[in-house]
Structures are given as C-alpha cells and as structure tokens.
Design a protein around this motif. Structure first.
Motif, short mmCIF file in Angstrom:
data_model
loop_
_atom_site.label_atom_id
_atom_site.label_comp_id
_atom_site.label_asym_id
_atom_site.label_seq_id
_atom_site.Cartn_x
_atom_site.Cartn_y
_atom_site.Cartn_z
N ALA A 1 0.82 -1.22 0.00
CA ALA A 1 0.00 0.00 0.00
C ALA A 1 0.85 1.27 0.00
N ASN A 2 2.10 1.16 0.41
CA ASN A 2 2.98 2.33 0.43
C ASN A 2 3.59 2.64 -0.93
N LEU A 3 3.35 1.75 -1.90
CA LEU A 3 3.94 1.93 -3.23
C LEU A 3 2.88 2.16 -4.29
N PHE A 4 1.81 2.87 -3.92
CA PHE A 4 0.79 3.26 -4.88
C PHE A 4 1.42 3.92 -6.09
N LEU A 5 1.06 3.45 -7.27
CA LEU A 5 1.56 3.87 -8.58
C LEU A 5 2.76 3.04 -9.04
N ALA A 6 3.38 2.29 -8.14
CA ALA A 6 4.43 1.35 -8.53
C ALA A 6 4.20 0.00 -7.84
N THR B 1 -1.45 11.25 -15.67
CA THR B 1 -1.62 12.35 -14.71
C THR B 1 -0.65 12.30 -13.54
N LYS B 2 0.02 11.16 -13.34
CA LYS B 2 0.86 10.99 -12.15
C LYS B 2 2.30 10.62 -12.51
N LYS B 3 2.82 11.15 -13.60
CA LYS B 3 4.13 10.73 -14.07
C LYS B 3 5.24 10.98 -13.05
N THR B 4 5.24 12.14 -12.42
CA THR B 4 6.27 12.46 -11.43
C THR B 4 6.17 11.55 -10.23
N SER B 5 4.96 11.32 -9.76
CA SER B 5 4.75 10.45 -8.61
C SER B 5 5.12 9.00 -8.93
N ILE B 6 4.84 8.57 -10.15
CA ILE B 6 5.21 7.21 -10.57
C ILE B 6 6.72 7.06 -10.52
N ASN B 7 7.43 8.08 -10.95
CA ASN B 7 8.88 8.06 -10.92
C ASN B 7 9.40 7.92 -9.49
N LEU B 8 8.82 8.68 -8.57
CA LEU B 8 9.26 8.62 -7.17
C LEU B 8 8.95 7.27 -6.56
N GLN B 9 7.78 6.74 -6.84
CA GLN B 9 7.39 5.45 -6.27
C GLN B 9 8.19 4.30 -6.87
N THR B 10 8.55 4.43 -8.14
CA THR B 10 9.40 3.42 -8.77
C THR B 10 10.76 3.39 -8.10
N ILE C 1 12.55 0.15 -6.29
CA ILE C 1 13.91 -0.31 -6.57
C ILE C 1 14.71 -0.37 -5.28
N GLU C 2 14.60 0.66 -4.48
CA GLU C 2 15.32 0.71 -3.20
C GLU C 2 14.92 -0.46 -2.31
N LYS C 3 13.63 -0.75 -2.25
CA LYS C 3 13.11 -1.84 -1.42
C LYS C 3 13.69 -3.19 -1.84
N ASN C 4 13.85 -3.40 -3.15
CA ASN C 4 14.26 -4.70 -3.67
C ASN C 4 15.69 -4.70 -4.20
N PHE C 5 16.48 -3.72 -3.78
CA PHE C 5 17.77 -3.50 -4.42
C PHE C 5 18.71 -4.70 -4.38
N LEU C 6 18.85 -5.35 -3.25
CA LEU C 6 19.82 -6.44 -3.15
C LEU C 6 19.49 -7.59 -4.10
N PHE C 7 18.21 -7.97 -4.13
CA PHE C 7 17.80 -9.03 -5.06
C PHE C 7 18.01 -8.58 -6.49
N MET C 8 17.63 -7.34 -6.81
CA MET C 8 17.75 -6.85 -8.17
C MET C 8 19.22 -6.79 -8.61
N TYR C 9 20.10 -6.46 -7.69
CA TYR C 9 21.52 -6.39 -8.04
C TYR C 9 22.06 -7.78 -8.39
N VAL C 10 21.73 -8.77 -7.54
CA VAL C 10 22.19 -10.14 -7.81
C VAL C 10 21.63 -10.64 -9.13
N TRP C 11 20.35 -10.41 -9.37
CA TRP C 11 19.70 -10.85 -10.59
C TRP C 11 20.30 -10.14 -11.81
#
Length: 301
Positions: A168-173, A208-217, A221-231
């Motif tokens: 719920a904290n990642l609305f738009l992403a 309508t929410k392009k800037t917010s989508i960018n921030l939430q994205t 990425i930050e939340k899943n960074f370690l897994f994403m780096y390994v992958w």
C-alpha cells in the motif's frame, strides 16, 4: 482445458465511461472457468449500478464496495481476499482483454509448471478504441531496468500466497514491486502474443501521475535493491540497473528539494537551485554506494 479456475480482479473508481467494455471483454473470453471480482472504490458516478447489473445476469461476477476510498493497492488486496481461483490476474476499467487472452495465459502456465507468472504483449488504443500502436515487451530479465511486464499478465495462486499482498505504500508502482517479488520466488516469462487492449487517455494515472510514478518506482527499486543487483549481475545487466536507479535517485532528489525550496522561497534563484541539487545528490548514501560498486565491477572486468 477449463478445469483450472481464474480469478480476475477489477478495481474501479468512477469508471462508468468504459467499464461496460471491460466487463464484456471478460464475458467474451474463450475460456469460461473464471470469476470476476469487481471492487468499487467509492465511485461517485454510476459505476456501482453498472457492475451490479452485470452481476445479476452472470453468477461468475461478484461486486464488493470499499467503505472508504482505499486507492489501487489496497483495493486489489481487498479483491484478492475473495479470490478462489488457481490463477490470478487483474485488469482496469478502461482496458480490455482480447477474446483468447485468458485461455492463452492459462495454457502457458499449465504447460510450464516451473513458471510462476506469465505476461504478454498488448496494443495501445485511444479513448475511442482506435489502434495507436502495437507494444512488444522485453524479456523478464529486464525487470531490473524497468517495469517490462505491461498490463496483461497472470500468476499462480501459490506465488501470490508466498509473495503476500500488494504494498500500500507503493501506490503507482505497486505492480512493479509485486512482479519483482514474484521473481524472487519463481520464474517470470514473457510470451510473444498480443492479448490486450490498453487505453491511452489524458485522465489515466499513467498520464496524470508521471512524477509520482517516478518517485514510487525509485522506492520499489530501493526496497528490492539487493535481489535486483544479484539478478542483474547474473544477466550481465548490472550497469543498466545502476543507470536505472541513478535516474530515479536524481528525480527523487530534485523533486524533493524543489518542493522544499519553493515552499520556503518561491523566487529561489535557478542557478542556486541547481547548485543545491548537485550537492545533495553527490552527498546521498546511494550515490556513494553505487559509485563504489561501479568501481569494483570495472576492476573485476
């Protein structure tokens, strides 16, 4: 073929303009063993009445209403709590499945038991349903560079049980975060078939929410960074991941700084703003981490 049940969630807020087309696209599926769970997020138009009318004519359609406006992630979670299918998907009130979509997605998952999620290509249409362009998506390994899974997808109920609810904290992403989390537990695959119609219009969240989508994205990425780096490293995409994240960091920092500075002094000088931004970005924790990682990778060859 129709033995496995598919749960389709349709979250909707003020969708009276297109929801009839969205529901009809499900009724017209060549695959018949599905349930459609419509979750009305406190619409102020005739959305609820339209949905309930469909539910009265087809027992596979269920309608629920939130007591308060919850936004997309929590509305999805509310819908999936009612889901009883073997496979899960969700759609939007302004988009449509092509007639064979559910059948093709189910068939792929049935024939590939090691796959947790499958997604397909789609077609962009305008507000009146006219074709704009065909969208061909990238392989799932490129999730480390962006949300390549698009709008037409299906995943197993087993994967959903392991991953849990949408954040719920990642609305738009929330979708990007969810696909990454599924990839942590199982295989995600792209199929080269066009199965969906995605409506592009000025009132959509994407527009309508392009800037917010960018921030939430960035947060996803930050939340899943370690897994994403390994992958990313396994697929030789680590530099693309860094570039993706650095772009999001810059956008995050700039938006945050600009908002703070302008709230204090609307006349803040442009050159001072740029100087402040550069200093803030270079001083960020992730800037230093990523620069060091890039240096290590370059030394490793």
């Amino acid at each position: 073929m129709d033995k496995k049940k598919v749960s389709i969630i349709l979250p909707v807020y003020d969708g009276q303009k297109h929801i009839t087309n969205a529901i009809n696209s499900i009724l017209n599926q060549t695959y018949s063993n599905w349930e459609l769970i419509i979750v009305n997020d406190c619409s102020t138009d005739n959305t609820l009445q339209i949905a309930e009318k469909f539910a009265q004519t087809d027992s596979r359609i269920k309608v629920y209403s939130n007591e308060r406006n919850l936004k997309l992630p929590m509305t999805l979670n509310a819908g999936f709590r009612h889901a009883t299918g073997d496979y899960f998907t969700w759609t939007s009130d302004d988009n449509m499945f092509k007639p064979e979509a559910i059948e093709v997605l189910v068939d792929y998952l049935e024939k590939n038991s090691n796959v947790s999620m499958v997604y397909s290509d789609y077609t962009d249409i305008d507000v009146d349903g006219n074709v704009l362009k065909e969208i061909r998506l990238w392989d799932a390994k490129y999730l480390v560079t962006g949300n390549v899974c698009g709008a037409c997808f299906m995943y197993t109920a087993e994967a959903a049980a392991r991953v849990g609810e949408y954040d719920a904290n990642l609305f738009l992403a929330e979708d990007y975060d969810y696909w990454i989390r599924i990839a942590r537990y199982g295989k995600v695959c792209h199929i080269d078939k066009n199965l969906y119609l995605y409506r592009k219009h000025d009132e959509s969240l994407t527009e309508t929410k392009k800037t917010s989508i960018n921030l939430q994205t960035y947060k996803a990425i930050e939340k899943n960074f370690l897994f994403m780096y390994v992958w990313a490293k396994e697929n030789n995409l680590q530099f693309q991941l860094f570039d993706h994240m650095m772009k999001r960091i810059s956008g995050n920092e700039i938006a945050e700084i600009k908002q703070r500075l302008l709230s204090v002094n609307p006349g803040y000088k442009r050159h001072l703003f740029k100087k402040h931004v550069k200093a803030r970005i270079r001083g960020s924790f992730y800037w230093h981490c990523l620069r060091r990682l890039k240096g290590i990778l370059q030394k490793d060859g």
